[in-house]
Design an enzyme around this catalytic site. Sequence first.
Site, PDB file in Angstrom:
ATOM      1  CG  ASN A  22      72.624  39.333 -57.430  1.00  0.00           C
ATOM      2  OD1 ASN A  22      73.263  40.366 -57.203  1.00  0.00           O
ATOM      3  ND2 ASN A  22      72.960  38.150 -56.931  1.00  0.00           N
ATOM      4  CB  SER A  33      71.837  29.462 -66.203  1.00  0.00           C
ATOM      5  OG  SER A  33      73.194  29.366 -65.804  1.00  0.00           O
TER       6      SER A  33
HETATM    7  P1  13P Z   1      73.158  33.846 -63.252  1.00  0.00           P
HETATM    8  O1  13P Z   1      71.791  34.261 -63.719  1.00  0.00           O
HETATM    9  O2  13P Z   1      74.256  34.676 -63.819  1.00  0.00           O
HETATM   10  O3  13P Z   1      73.365  32.374 -63.407  1.00  0.00           O
HETATM   11  O4  13P Z   1      73.205  34.150 -61.658  1.00  0.00           O
HETATM   12  C1  13P Z   1      72.170  33.711 -60.853  1.00  0.00           C
HETATM   13  C2  13P Z   1      72.327  34.313 -59.521  1.00  0.00           C
HETATM   14  O5  13P Z   1      73.239  33.983 -58.785  1.00  0.00           O
HETATM   15  C3  13P Z   1      71.356  35.354 -59.132  1.00  0.00           C
HETATM   16  O6  13P Z   1      71.469  35.658 -57.776  1.00  0.00           O
END
Ligand code: 13P
Length: 255
Positions: free
Chosen positions: A12, A214
């Site tokens: 994403n 994360s």
């Molecule tokens: P991060 O991997 O940057 O924590 O974001 C997760 C997320 O919101 C994917 O939709």
Amino acid sequence: MTPGVKPLVAGNWKMNGTSAGLDQLAAMANYYTPELHKRLDMLVCVPATLLFRASETVKNGPIKTGGQDCHWEASGAHTGDISTAMISDAGGSAVIVGHSERRSDHGETDQVVNRKVTAALASGLMTIVCIGEIEEERKSGKTLDVLGSQLSGSIPENRGGGELVVAYEPVWAIGTGLTPTVEDVREAHSFVREKMVELIGNEGERTRLLYGGSVKPANAGSLLGIDNVDGALVGGASLKAEDFLGIAAAYRALV
Ligand code: 13P
């Protein structure tokens, strides 16, 4: 993992990426061979402005592209929104719906998410529905209640032809470098699995359940190894081919 369910690594990009970022997508496509595709699916959900070019970049290869949101109506007076048909027309085959950033930035409720999911599935898109608790809810022991009510509210009774996918993304773990413990993820995903079976019957046993928040190459393997975790929804680490491929490589070692 769920036996017999093919993992999905979904990126994403959020509100990141201009034409220059397509190089990263091209690098991902070079690595992700048909051989690897037999073992896991890969998808990158890019900003709407990039969807057509991103889809052209990976055309005829196994990496799929998708949008990050859609309207529930097919067309009309909805300034700034895009429809499911527009996503398909730009080459996308998937859409993320109900991400916590849509819920917090744009006040999307479960009812709104439900309408979007209905439209996306009816149009045949793979539809990734996001749920997750905020930090206070976790601290006060309400996580499973929150997940249960978000699922009941967001999953429609009438579901069209697209694949339904659920992403559990604890809001406090998004972009923070924090992740829940393996035990917490196991508990949440096992609950989501049970709830999905309650809501949609047998189909819920094989619905892909992604973990998001994360995810990095270093923790991807241990997260996918958890029962009922069938892949990842990756934010920051999906922007760079090296990181995103590192996550795919960790999965490949397991499947
Ligand atoms: P991060 O991997 O940057 O924590 O974001 C997760 C997320 O919101 C994917 O939709």
